[in-house]
Design a protein around this motif. Structure first.
Motif, short mmCIF file in Angstrom:
data_model
loop_
_atom_site.label_atom_id
_atom_site.label_comp_id
_atom_site.label_asym_id
_atom_site.label_seq_id
_atom_site.Cartn_x
_atom_site.Cartn_y
_atom_site.Cartn_z
N PRO A 87 46.07 75.43 40.75
CA PRO A 87 46.33 76.80 41.38
C PRO A 87 47.47 77.43 40.60
N GLN A 88 47.39 78.93 40.31
CA GLN A 88 48.31 79.62 39.44
C GLN A 88 49.55 79.69 40.42
N ASP A 89 49.38 79.93 41.57
CA ASP A 89 50.51 80.26 42.68
C ASP A 89 51.40 78.75 42.44
N PRO A 90 52.62 78.92 42.30
CA PRO A 90 53.50 77.85 42.25
C PRO A 90 53.57 76.78 43.64
N VAL A 91 53.62 77.50 44.55
CA VAL A 91 53.58 76.66 46.12
C VAL A 91 52.13 76.28 46.09
N GLU A 92 51.06 76.67 45.87
CA GLU A 92 49.67 76.09 45.93
C GLU A 92 49.70 74.82 44.81
N TYR A 93 50.23 74.91 43.70
CA TYR A 93 50.24 74.13 42.59
C TYR A 93 50.98 72.96 43.08
N GLN A 94 52.03 72.81 43.90
CA GLN A 94 52.60 71.86 44.52
C GLN A 94 52.03 71.04 45.63
N ARG A 95 50.90 71.80 45.98
CA ARG A 95 50.21 71.46 47.36
C ARG A 95 49.29 70.50 46.62
N ALA A 96 48.65 71.28 45.62
CA ALA A 96 47.63 70.36 44.91
C ALA A 96 48.07 68.85 44.66
N MET A 97 49.29 68.95 43.99
CA MET A 97 50.01 67.67 43.52
C MET A 97 50.20 66.64 44.74
N GLU A 98 50.41 67.31 45.87
CA GLU A 98 50.64 66.52 47.13
C GLU A 98 49.46 65.82 47.39
N TYR A 99 48.56 66.60 47.76
CA TYR A 99 47.34 66.22 48.15
C TYR A 99 46.67 65.39 47.15
N LEU A 100 46.83 65.48 45.81
CA LEU A 100 46.36 64.62 44.83
C LEU A 100 46.85 63.21 45.00
N PHE A 101 48.16 63.09 45.18
CA PHE A 101 48.71 61.92 45.29
C PHE A 101 48.60 61.15 46.59
N LEU A 102 48.38 62.07 47.60
CA LEU A 102 47.92 61.48 49.02
C LEU A 102 46.47 60.77 48.77
N GLN A 103 45.52 61.33 48.02
CA GLN A 103 44.17 60.53 47.79
C GLN A 103 44.42 59.14 46.94
N VAL A 104 45.42 59.40 45.99
CA VAL A 104 45.51 58.18 45.04
C VAL A 104 46.26 57.34 46.05
N ALA A 105 47.15 57.36 46.84
CA ALA A 105 48.20 56.50 47.38
C ALA A 105 47.57 56.26 48.77
N SER A 106 46.87 56.92 49.51
CA SER A 106 46.40 56.51 50.81
C SER A 106 44.61 56.68 51.25
N VAL A 107 44.23 57.75 50.90
CA VAL A 107 42.68 57.65 51.31
C VAL A 107 42.05 56.94 50.62
N GLY A 108 42.18 56.85 49.08
CA GLY A 108 41.15 55.98 48.55
C GLY A 108 41.31 54.56 48.78
#
Length: 207
Positions: A87-108
């Protein structure tokens, strides 16, 4: 030019989707996991951890070849290099990072363990099945709550966070998760499944 060592697994699907979405030319080298090709010296020279996927960017930083493992790291690298799927929006960018790492650490890890104990363990281990399946259900409920509010995990923008989660959620029944209980996740899966790039990635891995 990019070379991708991968297989038709949840983790193996993520990078082909990203490459297709980015319209990046790549050579797909299928790794036969059942024959242990990921443990052979030639593969371990690319990734000592002996896991797919592995990306080899022959035009990496400084115009030098780059070998990169771990799907989250690969998707972040590709998105940053090509200036898309973030995302270009800075808040959405951080949300993308948050959910990226949620997948790596938890969902997968939770989905993978739940599926293994449900389907591949030499003998039933009820406590492990209950633990990992319940955690998979909890995480799916968490995603369902998020997707009840926004169309994509980062917010208004489809991103690498969606790709990371999609590859596991599309086969949620593997972990004993019934998606009929999670309508927002199911609708999100349908939206991603309809994307031409996703369909191309699936076709390349399955052929």
């Amino acid at each position: 030019m990019i070379e991708l060592y991968s297989a038709n697994t949840p983790n193996g699907l993520k990078v082909p989707i990203a490459l297709e979405e980015l319209d990046v030319e790549y050579r797909l080298i299928k790794v036969n996991l059942s024959q242990g090709e990921q443990k052979r010296p030639s593969f371990l020279a690319l990734n000592p951890n002996g896991r797919i996927p592995v990306l080899v960017d022959l035009d990496g930083p400084g115009a030098q070849p780059l070998n990169l493992a771990e799907s989250g790291a690969i998707l972040l690298y590709l998105a940053q290099k090509h200036g898309a799927l973030l995302p270009q929006d800075p808040v959405e960018y951080q949300r993308a990072m948050e959910y990226l790492f949620l997948q790596v650490a938890s969902v997968g890890p939770m989905f993978g363990q739940a599926g293994w104990f449900l389907r591949s363990a030499p003998e039933p281990v009820p406590l492990a099945i209950e633990r990992y399946r319940n955690e998979s259900l909890r995480l799916t409920a968490l995603l369902d709550e998020r997707l009840a509010e926004v169309p994509w995990l980062a917010g208004s923008s489809y991103s690498i966070a969606d790709i990371m989660h999609f590859s596991w959620l599309r086969i949620a029944d593997y972990a004993g998760v019934d998606l009929n209980q999670f309508p927002h996740v199911r609708a999100w899966i349908d939206r991603i499944s309809a994307r031409p790039a996703v369909q191309r990635a699936l076709a390349r891995l399955q052929n």
